[in-house]
Design a protein around this motif. Structure first.
Motif, PDB file in Angstrom:
ATOM      1  N   HIS A 106      99.583 121.907  19.129  1.00 42.62           N
ATOM      2  CA  HIS A 106      99.249 123.171  19.537  1.00 42.62           C
ATOM      3  C   HIS A 106     100.394 123.911  20.460  1.00 42.62           C
ATOM      4  N   LEU A 107     100.791 124.925  19.887  1.00 44.80           N
ATOM      5  CA  LEU A 107     101.795 125.864  20.436  1.00 44.80           C
ATOM      6  C   LEU A 107     101.135 126.738  21.707  1.00 44.80           C
ATOM      7  N   GLU A 108     101.327 126.174  23.033  1.00 43.03           N
ATOM      8  CA  GLU A 108     101.071 126.864  24.010  1.00 43.03           C
ATOM      9  C   GLU A 108     101.915 127.965  24.369  1.00 43.03           C
ATOM     10  N   ILE A 109     101.337 129.128  24.648  1.00 43.11           N
ATOM     11  CA  ILE A 109     101.987 130.437  25.067  1.00 43.11           C
ATOM     12  C   ILE A 109     101.421 131.230  26.264  1.00 43.11           C
ATOM     13  N   SER A 110     102.086 131.939  27.006  1.00 45.08           N
ATOM     14  CA  SER A 110     101.625 132.937  28.224  1.00 45.08           C
ATOM     15  C   SER A 110     101.378 134.200  27.297  1.00 45.08           C
ATOM     16  N   TYR A 111     100.714 134.977  28.029  1.00 45.74           N
ATOM     17  CA  TYR A 111     100.475 136.269  27.633  1.00 45.74           C
ATOM     18  C   TYR A 111     101.817 137.353  27.348  1.00 45.74           C
ATOM     19  N   ASP A 112     102.351 137.236  28.238  1.00 45.71           N
ATOM     20  CA  ASP A 112     103.841 138.090  28.379  1.00 45.71           C
ATOM     21  C   ASP A 112     104.734 137.475  26.995  1.00 45.71           C
ATOM     22  N   LYS A 113     104.706 136.268  26.922  1.00 41.02           N
ATOM     23  CA  LYS A 113     105.780 135.934  25.865  1.00 41.02           C
ATOM     24  C   LYS A 113     105.010 136.173  24.301  1.00 41.02           C
ATOM     25  N   MET A 114     103.723 135.984  24.215  1.00 43.85           N
ATOM     26  CA  MET A 114     102.762 136.279  23.138  1.00 43.85           C
ATOM     27  C   MET A 114     103.168 137.694  22.815  1.00 43.85           C
ATOM     28  N   LEU A 115     103.058 138.772  23.588  1.00 42.67           N
ATOM     29  CA  LEU A 115     103.406 139.726  23.394  1.00 42.67           C
ATOM     30  C   LEU A 115     104.511 140.238  23.039  1.00 42.67           C
ATOM     31  N   GLU A 116     105.774 139.619  23.410  1.00 41.72           N
ATOM     32  CA  GLU A 116     107.092 139.795  22.996  1.00 41.72           C
ATOM     33  C   GLU A 116     107.312 139.414  21.614  1.00 41.72           C
ATOM     34  N   HIS A 117     106.559 138.388  21.366  1.00 38.57           N
ATOM     35  CA  HIS A 117     106.571 137.501  20.026  1.00 38.57           C
ATOM     36  C   HIS A 117     105.791 138.742  19.058  1.00 38.57           C
ATOM     37  N   ILE A 118     104.803 139.295  19.226  1.00 36.49           N
ATOM     38  CA  ILE A 118     104.122 140.354  18.534  1.00 36.49           C
ATOM     39  C   ILE A 118     104.995 141.503  18.387  1.00 36.49           C
ATOM     40  N   LYS A 119     105.515 141.811  19.443  1.00 39.73           N
ATOM     41  CA  LYS A 119     106.344 143.182  19.298  1.00 39.73           C
ATOM     42  C   LYS A 119     107.643 142.633  18.188  1.00 39.73           C
ATOM     43  N   LYS A 120     108.206 141.561  18.542  1.00 40.08           N
ATOM     44  CA  LYS A 120     109.543 141.128  17.642  1.00 40.08           C
ATOM     45  C   LYS A 120     108.749 141.269  16.011  1.00 40.08           C
TER      46      LYS A 120
END
Ligand SMILES: Nc1ncnc2c1ncn2[C@@H]1O[C@H](COP(=O)(O)OP(=O)(O)O)[C@@H](O)[C@H]1O
Ligand SMILES: Nc1nc2c(ncn2[C@H]2C[C@H](O)[C@@H](COP(=O)(O)O)O2)c(=O)[nH]1
Length: 214
Positions: free
Chosen positions: A129-143
């Motif tokens: 399971h890859l755990e991620i914070s909201y901010d990091k997730m948004l960073e990845h979605i943007k990327k």
């Protein structure tokens, strides 16, 4: 050996599926996303398309699991259990009727019983399971840049992503179909940083060795 990666949108499942499959010399099985014709329709009108999208994913996921089972070793990008989580969250947000949920749940149960390995092995050897914070997730979605996933194009996605993230954590805590492990991805860039990549692979190898799978 079957390894399944789980986690939120943008957590890094597809990237790690590629890395892990290469590391283990196994085949990678990806979720159908960029060539999924229903996904953009769902983001444009979730209430109208939530059920159709779920049936689409269930059908593709089932086909992918059957293909994966034909090989001894494989890595799968997302589990069939998370599809159900997505649908139930969407239903709780009023995007599917009770009847649609009932049909989906029964269909899923029925299909799971039909898996060719049902008699011996109903679950993966390891869930990562890859755990991620909201901010990091948004960073990845943007990327990654899929336009229909960007909150600046649709502010309702903020609430949707928070709902998903909150429920994902509880889902992982309660997951008990197979051995599992969790990796926090906020500080580990396994995509561009080779040192972090080796760290993540070592963590997974350790779990596989502990369970006698490697
Ligand atoms: N740990 C990480 N560090 C930096 N970038 C990452 C990391 N994991 C994923 N990414 C990037 O974030 C984006 C989404 O990753 P992806 O693997 O497609 O996520 P998922 O399959 O979970 O939706 C991609 O652009 C990928 O390169
Ligand atoms: N409503 C649902 N949406 C789903 C489901 N599985 C994936 N998705 C969406 C979420 C992302 O926009 C995209 C791909 O997911 P990634 O995590 O691989 O980026 O598809 C689902 O079952 N229901």
């Amino acid at each position: 050996m079957m390894i399944v990666l789980s986690g939120m949108i943008g957590a890094g499942k597809s990237s790690l599926t590629t890395i892990l499959a290469e590391h283990l010399g196994t085949q990678a099985f990806y979720e159908q996303v960029d060539d999924n014709p229903v996904l953009p329709l769902f983001y444009a009108d979730p209430k109208k398309y939530a059920f159709l999208l779920q049936i689409y994913f269930l059908n593709k996921r089932f086909a992918s699991i059957k293909r994966a089972l034909a090989d001894d070793n494989n890595v799968l990008d997302r589990s069939i259990y998370e599809d159900s989580l997505f649908f139930h969250i969407n239903a709780d947000m009023g995007r599917a009727t009770e009847q649609e949920v009932q049909v989906y749940d029964e269909l899923l149960d029925n299909m799971m019983e039909e898996l060719p390995y049902a008699a011996h092995k109903k679950a993966p050897d390891l869930l990562v399971h890859l755990e991620i914070s909201y901010d990091k997730m948004l960073e990845h979605i943007k990327k990654r840049g899929r336009s229909y996933e960007q909150p600046e194009n649709d502010s309702s996605l903020v609430g949707y992503y928070h709902n998903l993230l909150d429920r994902y954590d509880a889902w992982y805590q309660n997951y008990n179909y197979s051995p599992k492990m969790q990796i926090n991805c906020d500080q580990l860039d396994f995509v561009d940083n080779p040192v972090d990549r080796q760290k993540v692979l070592a963590l997974i190898d350790e779990q596989l060795k502990k369970r006698g799978t490697l």
